[in-house]
Every structure is written in structure tokens, then in C-alpha cells.
Design an enzyme around this catalytic site. Structure first.
Site, PDB file in Angstrom:
ATOM      1  N   HIS A  48       0.804  -1.228   0.000  1.00  0.00           N
ATOM      2  CA  HIS A  48       0.000   0.000   0.000  1.00  0.00           C
ATOM      3  C   HIS A  48       0.829   1.267   0.000  1.00  0.00           C
ATOM      4  O   HIS A  48       0.271   2.354   0.147  1.00  0.00           O
ATOM      5  CB  HIS A  48      -0.919   0.048   1.222  1.00  0.00           C
TER       6      HIS A  48
ATOM      7  N   LYS B 109       0.316  14.496   1.389  1.00  0.00           N
ATOM      8  CA  LYS B 109      -1.039  14.786   0.898  1.00  0.00           C
ATOM      9  C   LYS B 109      -1.255  16.290   0.677  1.00  0.00           C
ATOM     10  O   LYS B 109      -2.249  16.702   0.095  1.00  0.00           O
ATOM     11  CB  LYS B 109      -2.074  14.234   1.883  1.00  0.00           C
TER      12      LYS B 109
ATOM     13  N   THR C  62      -8.817   6.447  -1.828  1.00  0.00           N
ATOM     14  CA  THR C  62     -10.149   5.857  -1.997  1.00  0.00           C
ATOM     15  C   THR C  62     -11.216   6.909  -1.714  1.00  0.00           C
ATOM     16  O   THR C  62     -12.340   6.802  -2.208  1.00  0.00           O
ATOM     17  CB  THR C  62     -10.351   4.650  -1.064  1.00  0.00           C
TER      18      THR C  62
ATOM     19  N   LYS D 198     -15.088   7.977  -3.400  1.00  0.00           N
ATOM     20  CA  LYS D 198     -16.328   8.270  -2.662  1.00  0.00           C
ATOM     21  C   LYS D 198     -16.912   9.600  -3.133  1.00  0.00           C
ATOM     22  O   LYS D 198     -18.132   9.740  -3.309  1.00  0.00           O
ATOM     23  CB  LYS D 198     -16.056   8.288  -1.150  1.00  0.00           C
TER      24      LYS D 198
ATOM     25  N   LYS E 249      -8.926  13.588   4.780  1.00  0.00           N
ATOM     26  CA  LYS E 249      -8.015  12.427   4.774  1.00  0.00           C
ATOM     27  C   LYS E 249      -7.037  12.632   5.918  1.00  0.00           C
ATOM     28  O   LYS E 249      -6.991  13.723   6.506  1.00  0.00           O
ATOM     29  CB  LYS E 249      -7.261  12.338   3.447  1.00  0.00           C
ATOM     30  N   ARG E 250      -6.243  11.596   6.260  1.00  0.00           N
ATOM     31  CA  ARG E 250      -5.221  11.804   7.286  1.00  0.00           C
ATOM     32  C   ARG E 250      -4.349  13.006   6.922  1.00  0.00           C
ATOM     33  O   ARG E 250      -4.106  13.260   5.736  1.00  0.00           O
ATOM     34  CB  ARG E 250      -4.337  10.547   7.416  1.00  0.00           C
TER      35      ARG E 250
HETATM   36  C1  26Q Z   1       3.230   0.859  10.501  1.00  0.00           C
HETATM   37  C2  26Q Z   1       4.129   0.544  11.501  1.00  0.00           C
HETATM   38  C3  26Q Z   1       3.884   0.924  12.803  1.00  0.00           C
HETATM   39  C4  26Q Z   1       2.727   1.617  13.114  1.00  0.00           C
HETATM   40  C5  26Q Z   1       1.816   1.921  12.113  1.00  0.00           C
HETATM   41  C6  26Q Z   1       2.075   1.554  10.814  1.00  0.00           C
HETATM   42  C7  26Q Z   1       1.110   1.886   9.743  1.00  0.00           C
HETATM   43  C8  26Q Z   1      -0.208   2.190  10.031  1.00  0.00           C
HETATM   44  C9  26Q Z   1      -1.088   2.509   9.042  1.00  0.00           C
HETATM   45  C10 26Q Z   1       1.502   1.900   8.420  1.00  0.00           C
HETATM   46  C11 26Q Z   1       0.607   2.221   7.416  1.00  0.00           C
HETATM   47  C12 26Q Z   1      -0.706   2.539   7.724  1.00  0.00           C
HETATM   48  C13 26Q Z   1      -1.701   2.914   6.735  1.00  0.00           C
HETATM   49  C14 26Q Z   1      -1.474   3.062   5.460  1.00  0.00           C
HETATM   50  C15 26Q Z   1      -2.525   3.472   4.526  1.00  0.00           C
HETATM   51  O1  26Q Z   1      -3.625   3.799   4.932  1.00  0.00           O
HETATM   52  N1  26Q Z   1      -2.242   3.459   3.230  1.00  0.00           N
HETATM   53  C16 26Q Z   1      -3.232   3.836   2.250  1.00  0.00           C
HETATM   54  O2  26Q Z   1      -3.841   2.656   1.767  1.00  0.00           O
HETATM   55  C17 26Q Z   1      -4.940   2.974   0.934  1.00  0.00           C
HETATM   56  C18 26Q Z   1      -5.608   1.676   0.542  1.00  0.00           C
HETATM   57  O3  26Q Z   1      -4.820   0.979  -0.366  1.00  0.00           O
HETATM   58  C19 26Q Z   1      -4.499   3.765  -0.273  1.00  0.00           C
HETATM   59  O4  26Q Z   1      -5.635   4.155  -0.987  1.00  0.00           O
HETATM   60  C20 26Q Z   1      -3.705   5.010   0.149  1.00  0.00           C
HETATM   61  O5  26Q Z   1      -3.174   5.648  -0.987  1.00  0.00           O
HETATM   62  C21 26Q Z   1      -2.602   4.603   1.106  1.00  0.00           C
HETATM   63  O6  26Q Z   1      -1.943   5.762   1.600  1.00  0.00           O
END
Ligand code: 26Q
Length: 812
Positions: free
Chosen positions: A362, A556, A658, A662, A550-551
């Protein structure tokens, strides 16, 4: 017709009786005397009566027919609320709403009683939630596996412009949709010593002095769309092992040890990590990962064997999906079970493991690619570490055979390198499929981030462009738009969302567009009311609603958006001839608590909002709103209300996005870069029906490679840039040296200043378009008409056909 009305009438009477009876059973009170939360819980109990029959039926059918099962492992499932989507999927919304109305209850007022299940940070977690909805709705035997966090993603409060994080005690009043399954508990082992011992001429594994954590599953039914299918999301809770015999008779030290053990166990499923790139508490995160993966894989194998099937056929009957690297340790855990417990030989176990596993990437952001120091990994998971070493030893042996004397290949492909375990590499080596989440993202993975792996496994890589469930994001969130579409093209699109394309025949139909416009205005009124009721300002629903939710993350580029608003405000104040159509710019999103620049961005947005919104001279022209605590449920109000969808990440950085889908599905026009799924959205609607701007991914990657970008030059050559960057520190909005330094000293790693001019022109183009309402509405309709491919049903069909090789199971 009369007959149908009669039947409905009968069903309604029956349902009313059920509410009354259920109120007695649950609360010992009359339905009319319940508190609002009790009303909610009573309705949920009745909905569960509708669900549970099909849940039992579905599970029996799966077992009897021995259908291949998919398990989607994800450390996040951002579910939101379930009552509305369950009613939509059961096809019982009208019945429930009518019956309750006769009992004096407005169902729409009941929904907010349910807490949001916020078991995720953002896109990745919401994708998992959309995927299980689609699996059930397509009748696929597909289930989720994750963690039952006691606290989900923090609740965001804005106090004096700053984000303040409040623990999300979502289980405080109980979660109505979960079923605790104590009899299905499994044990997960941490720490201790692991070694091989020879016994009767054969080697066997010894693991001693370990800690046992009991994993208790809580099952949540996942209801398919009017198809009798109910799948399961299994959430694991860590609990203290009831078997204290491990401790023997208790000395003082042992009592101490027991206390520590209890604290350890209780910490495992306490919190969701609110971080999507930089992170703390790393060790606990690894513990969480192994905890839910081990519990999940053990329970799958146990269930499989209990059904009387042969372990050798495992991969024919089971697919396990690894959502990002967080569950990648599943590769080693399945090997452990097959080799140590089922006593299979290594080669056969390895073949089964690779056939079973598939992995989705991702992100290309390097800081989000997980690596664990061996010094942390080995003591915690001694047997798993041995297995990873052995996987790597054999893997590297093969690399050397296929690429003799190529030490770069060895280095780039090694699962263990520089004292660290690389989880993405473990996932790739241990899976038969690796996919990206949008075409451009998969391309970059293949050509750049994972190019050595792509060279080594040329057929493993594939693309599966993300999607969203149109049931929650259109049918549930925008019932009036749903009704208009039904009237215009019939309702077959609800089961086959690609048929939304029939709307293309109506995009110049004046009556249709007039209705579309009315509905958009209704949704804008809803959002405006919501903001006002939650202590925000009054926003005129006749303004353009321009939204970025979004976050909060540097890549972003919320900063670019707010800097642009500062520029507009300055022009409105100083240039008499400057005009824009009345516009409200909305922001929403959470910043990781330790992410300073993201939090400063929120503070800046609120400082600008404060100034602009309180300036009578511009207040008819420009409003700025930061929507507090953005999440799934607020999103259901926000997406349908937008005219413009801001998708402005630095090209190459947003894997897919995503939210963009929406917005589009609800008729907003995309203003965005050629990044992630924006590329495919712009192709689906055509360039005239969106606004694309800025650097292309290749240009960005080229700047990174050559190091030739100089933010300082942008500052000096673009007067608008110089103006707004100066305003960060000249007191116009307060002191934002943090952000100025980030942009100038830090050399603007995401090209905010470089893209600023193009971003401004894109807005001007949008505004021009908005002034021609007929053209605008046509574009809006074209966006809806071509959003069908972005239903997660399309995505999941592709996963099912190309990766999992599973077929729908019809439940009668
Ligand atoms: C990793 C290690 C330790 C703590 C937290 C994490 C962590 C937490 C959340 C790493 C990544 C995430 C989330 C990533 C994320 O939301 N990625 C998004 O995934 C979506 C679905 O595929 C995409 O549409 C987005 O582009 C992408 O940013």
C-alpha cells in the site's frame, strides 16, 4: 401490488411486536420507556435476529460443500457504524423505518447512538472494511481477521486551534455486533528458548520458558447484499491465560512475574497505533502483529483439520491475504504449524505456504516499510526467527544459483539484512502474488521500489486498483441520489454497479440534471447543519463546497491547500478587481500525535479559518472550515455534499486513494494530481470532467534522483509563493516558523511551492466551469455514471479470479 402491500403490512405488525418483546427481554421495560441508547440496542438485537439465521446457514453451507475460504488479514478494519449498512444489505431499511415510525421512533435519529468502530487509521483500514462488505455481497466465502482494540483511533478535539487527542472508548457501552467465542480460544506463545532436539533419530522442535497469551475471538457477522450470505470478521482479544500451572507455587518473585505478565497481556490489544509512517512503541506493535496472526492462522488450521480435510490440500481450500506488511509474519507462522505441529517436510510446507499467501503493498513511502531489528525480533519470537532464517537461507541459495556473482541481487532480495528483518521481503518471498493498489502505483513498485524483486519474480506482480463499497458510500449515504438513479435507469446497478454507466445516456437530460442539482443542495444543507450543530460556523449551502478530507500528512499537501486560501484571502483584501465564486473550503482529518508538521498544519488551518471567517468584508465570498474528528460516519455526511474533491498529493506518493472514489460516486469533480487512482478516475470521466494539474510522477522521481529541486528558487521567483510563505512568519496568522522552515530549510520535500502556481490555475479553471451550471452538472453526472468500476465489487472480483481462485457459493 395490493398483495405485496398486505404482506408488508403483516411483516410490519410482526416486527413491531418483536421490538416490544425484545425491549421486555433486554431491559424489563416497555419499548416506549427506553432511553435512546436502549432503543438503539433493542433495534440492533432485532436486526441480529434477521442476521443470525443466515449466518448459521452460511457457515453450514461452507463446511458441507468444502468451499475454498479466503481470510483477509489486516491489522486495521475501519468499519464505522454497522446498523445502517446491515439494514441496507438485508434489504429491510423500509420495513424497519416504517415499523419504528409507528412506534414513534425516527430511525435516522437512532443511527448516531452507535459508536463508530474506528479500528483503523485511514485508507488501508477502510479498504479492508469495504472488501469484506464486497466479499459477502458477491457471495464469496471470505472473512476478516484482525485485533479487537479496546481503544480505536483517538477522538480528535480542536481546542484553541490545536488537535487534542481523547482516548476512543468505543466499547464503553458495549458493541452490539460482536459475539464472544470463548470455546474457540487459542494460545499464542512469546519469548523463551527454541531449539531442535534429536529424538528417536528424528529432529523435533523444543520451545520452553515461553509466555502464553490467550487469544479469544470476538466474531462480527458481515452481511451480504440481499443474498443470504453472512460471513465473519474475527477480532482477537488478548487475555490472561487461565492456566496458572505454569507458575507452580507462588514465591514473591513469581507473584511479581505474574503481575508483569498480566500487564504485558493487557497491553497487547489495548490500543490501535495512531501512526501511519513514523512510529513509537515499536516492540508492542510487533507483538500485536504476531498475536493476531498466530491466533488467526492457528484457528484456520484447527477448523480445517476438524472438518476432516487433509493438510496436504490446504492451499486448495484456503487463501490467506496479507494486507500490507503488518501481517507478513503469517508466512513464518504457517510454516511453523506445518513443520513443527503437522510434521510436514520443509519443501512441501513451503510450497503450500506460498500457494496460500498473497500480499498487497500500500505504499512506496520508505518510512512505512516495516523492518524489525533482529535484537528485538529474535528474543520475542525465537522459533519464528529460526524459521525466517531458514526461509532466507534457502531463498538466498537460490538467488545465488540464478544470479551467480551478483551480490547486489543478494543484498536487495535478502529478507535479513543489516541486522534487520524486512517484512515486505518476507511477504514477497512467501506469497504467490504481490499487488499494488492502482495502476501507477504498481508501475512504480515494479520499476522502482521493488525492481529487483520484479526482475527475480517477473510474474508475481500484478495490479488491483482499489474500490469502495457503493452500498455504504452511495446507497446508504445518499438515499435521494440512489432513488433518482433508480428512477432514471432502474435499480439493477445496485447489484451490478458497472451499470451506472447507463446514466451516460442522461447526462444532458435537463430534468435529470435539475434533480441532481437539488439533491446536491440537500446534501450541502445536511453538512452545513451538521457543522453548525457541532459548534461550527454557518456555511451558506449555495457556496461551492471544496473539500479535502483524509489523514493529515505532508505528502497529501494540506499545506498547499491552506497556503492557497491565504493567497485568495490576500487578493480579495487587496485587489478590488479580484473575484471568485463564493466558496467554502473544508478540511478534515487526524494527525498522528507525534507528527509535529501535521499538527502545525491543523493549527494553521484553524488560524486562517479564524481570521477569514471573522472578516465581514470577505465572508460572503470565502469560508474555511476544519471539520473536527473526521472518520467514517462524518464522511458519510461529507462526501455527498462536495462539489470539488481535493486530491492533491505529490505525484507518485499516494498509492491509490479511496476518498477520491467516494467523492466521484456522489458527483463531485476531482481537482487533483496524476497520482494513485486519480489517473484512472481522470481516464474514466475524461479530462474535461475533472481538473488535473502539477508535476507528473516521473518528474518528481527525477527530481529526487538528481536532487535538483530548490525550494528557495520557487520562493524567489514566484511572488504569490513568497507572499504566503512570508505570511507564515510575519504575524498575519500567528507564528508558523515551523512550516516556513519545513518548506524552505527543509527544501519542501513534497514540491508544494513548485506546484503552487499550477494548483492556483486549476482552481481558476474549476471556478470558470462552475459558473456554467449546465456544464458543471453534466460533468457531475458523468462522474457518477463512470464510478461503477470503482466499486470494490469490481476489485474483489479481480482478487477472487486472479489471486484467490475462489468462486461464489450460493446460499439458499
Ligand atoms: C506501521 C508501523 C507501525 C505503526 C503503524 C504503521 C502503519 C499504520 C497505518 C503503516 C501504514 C498505515 C496505513 C497506510 C494506509 O492507509 N495506506 C493507504 O492505503 C490505501 C488503501 O490501499 C491507499 O488508498 C492510500 O493511498 C494509502 O496511503
Amino acid at each position: 401490488m395490493a398483495n405485496k402491500r398486505n404482506e408488508l403490512g403483516l411483516a410490519k405488525e410482526g416486527l413491531k411486536q418483536r421490538f416490544l418483546a425484545t425491549a421486555h427481554i433486554l431491559w424489563g421495560s416497555d419499548f416506549a420507556d427506553l432511553t435512546s441508547h436502549e432503543v438503539y440496542a433493542t433495534i440492533a438485537a432485532v436486526v441480529k435476529q434477521y442476521i443470525s439465521e443466515n449466518w448459521v446457514k452460511t457457515n453450514k453451507a461452507y463446511t458441507k460443500r468444502r468451499d475454498k475460504q479466503v481470510y483477509y488479514f489486516s491489522i486495521e478494519f475501519l468499519l464505522g457504524r454497522l446498523m445502517r449498512s446491515n439494514l441496507v444489505n438485508l434489504g429491510e431499511m423500509e420495513l424497519f423505518s416504517d415499523a419504528l415510525e409507528e412506534l414513534g421512533v425516527d430511525l435516522d435519529q437512532v443511527f448516531p447512538e452507535e459508536p463508530d468502530a474506528g479500528l483503523g487509521n485511514g485508507g488501508l483500514g477502510r479498504l479492508a472494511a469495504c472488501f469484506i462488505d464486497s466479499m459477502a455481497s458477491l457471495g464469496l466465502p471470505g472473512h476478516g481477521c484482525s485485533i479487537r482494540y479496546q481503544y480505536g483511533l483517538f477522538e480528535q478535539k480542536i481546542i484553541k486551534g490545536n488537535q487534542v487527542e481523547i482516548p476512543d472508548n468505543w466499547l464503553g457501552n458495549g458493541f452490539e455486533w460482536e459475539y464472544r467465542k470463548a470455546d474457540k480460544a487459542v494460545n499464542v506463545k512469546f519469548n523463551g528458548n527454541a531449539y531442535m532436539k534429536e529424538e528417536d533419530g528424528s529432529l523435533s522442535l523444543v520451545h520452553e520458558d515461553y509466555l502464553t497469551v490467550m487469544a479469544i475471538p470476538y466474531d462480527v457477522p458481515i452481511v451480504g447484499f440481499r443474498n443470504n450470505t453472512v460471513n465473519t470478521l474475527r477480532l482477537w482479544n488478548a487475555e490472561v491465560n487461565r492456566d496458572f500451572s505454569d507458575y507452580g507455587t507462588m514465591t514473591h518473585e513469581q507473584i511479581q512475574a505474574k503481575k508483569e505478565y498480566r500487564n504485558f497481556v493487557e497491553s497487547i490489544t489495548e490500543y490501535l497505533y495512531p501512526d501511519d509512517s513514523s512510529y513509537e512503541g515499536r516492540r508492542l506493535r510487533l507483538i500485536q502483529e504476531y498475536f493476531f496472526v498466530s491466533a488467526g492462522v492457528q484457528s484456520i488450521v484447527r477448523h480445517y483439520l476438524l472438518a476432516g480435510m487433509n493438510i496436504k490440500d490446504f492451499a486448495k481450500k484456503i487463501a490467506i491475504h496479507i494486507n500490507d506488511t503488518h501481517p507478513a509474519v503469517a508466512v513464518a507462522e504457517l510454516m511453523r504449524i506445518l513443520v513443527d505441529e503437522e510434521r510436514m517436510d520443509w519443501d512441501e510446507a513451503w510450497e503450500i505456504t506460498r500457494e496460500t499467501m498473497a500480499y498487497t503493498n500500500h505504499t512506496i513511502m520508505p518510512e512505512a516499510l516495516e523492518k524489525w531489528p533482529i535484537d528485538m525480533f529474535r528474543p520475542l519470537l525465537p522459533r519464528i526467527y529460526m524459521i525466517v532464517e531458514e526461509i532466507n537461507r534457502r531463498h538466498i541459495e537460490e538467488v545465488r544459483r540464478r544470479f551467480p556473482n551478483d551480490e547486489q541481487m543478494v543484498r536487495e532480495l535478502s529478507i535479513i539484512e543489516d541486522g534487520q528483518v524486512h517484512m515486505a521481503r518476507l511477504a514477497i518471498v512467501g506469497s504467490h502474488s504481490v499487488n499494488g493498489v492502482a495502476a501507477i502505483h504498481t508501475d512504480i513498485l515494479k520499476k522502482d521500489t521493488l525492481k529487483f524483486f520484479n526482475r527475480y519474480y517477473p510474474t508475481k506482480f500484478n495490479n488491483k486498483t482499489n474500490g469502495i463499497t457503493h452500498r455504504r458510500w452511495l446507497i446508504g449515504a445518499n438515499p435521494e441520489l440512489t432513488a433518482l438513479i433508480d428512477e432514471t435507469i432502474g435499480d439493477a446497478w445496485q447489484k451490478a454497479p458497472d451499470q451506472l454507466s447507463h446514466l451516460n445516456d442522461h447526462v444532458t437530460d435537463k430534468a435529470f440534471l435539475a434533480e441532481l442539482s437539488k439533491i446536491k443542495r440537500l446534501r450541502k444543507v445536511d453538512l452545513s447543519d451538521y457543522i453548525h450543530m457541532h459548534g461550527g460556523i454557518l456555511v451558506d449551502p449555495d457556496m461551492i463546497f471544496d473539500v479535502q478530507v483524509k489523514r493529515i500528512h505532508s505528502y497529501k499537501r494540506q499545506i498547499m491547500n491552506i497556503l492557497h486560501i491565504m493567497y485568495l484571502y490576500h487578493e480579495l483584501k487587496t485587489n478590488k478587481r479580484f473575484r471568485i465564486p463564493p466558496t467554502a473550503r473544508f478540511f478534515g482529518g487526524k494527525a498522528a500525535p507525534g507528527y509535529y508538521i501535521a499538527k502545525e498544519t491543523i493549527r494553521l488551518i484553524n488560524a486562517v479559518a479564524d481570521k477569514v471567517n471573522n472578516d465581514k468584508a470577505v465572508s460572503d465570498m470565502l469560508k474555511v472550515v476544519f471539520i473536527e474528528n473526521f472518520g467514517v460516519s462524518i464522511g458519510e455526511i461529507v462526501y455527498p455534499a462536495a462539489d470539488i474533491s481535493e486530491q492533491i498529493s505529490t505525484a507518485s506518493k499516494e498509492a491509490s486513494g479511496t476518498g477520491n472514489m467516494k467523492f466521484m460516486m456522489n458527483g463531485a469533480l476531482t481537482l487533483g494530481t496524476l497520482d494513485g487512482a486519480n489517473v484512472e478516475i481522470s481516464q474514466a470521466v475524461g479530462r474535461e470532467h475533472c481538473e488535473i494539474f502539477g508535476l507528473r510522477a516521473e518528474e518528481v522521481l527525477n527530481y529526487y534522483a538528481t536532487g535538483s529541486y530548490k525550494a528557495w528558487d520557487e520562493y524567489n521567483t514566484n511572488p504569490a509563493v513568497r507572499l504566503v510563505v512570508s505570511q507564515l512568519v510575519d504575524g498575519t496568522y500567528g507564528d508558523f516558523h515551523s512550516l516556513r522552515d519545513y518548506l524552505i530549510q527543509g527544501n519542501d520535500e513534497f514540491f508544494v511551492l513548485k506546484d503552487f502556481g499550477a494548483y492556483d490555475r486549476a482552481h481558476k479553471n474549476m471556478n470558470r466551469k462552475y459558473e456554467d451550471q449546465a456544464a458543471w452538472l453534466k460533468s457531475s453526472a458523468i462522474n457518477i455514471a463512470n464510478s461503477g468500476v470503482f466499486s470494490s465489487d469490481r476489485t474483489i472480483k479481480e482478487y477472487a479470479d486472479d489471486i484467490w481462485h475462489v468462486k461464489p457459493a450460493i446460499i439458499v
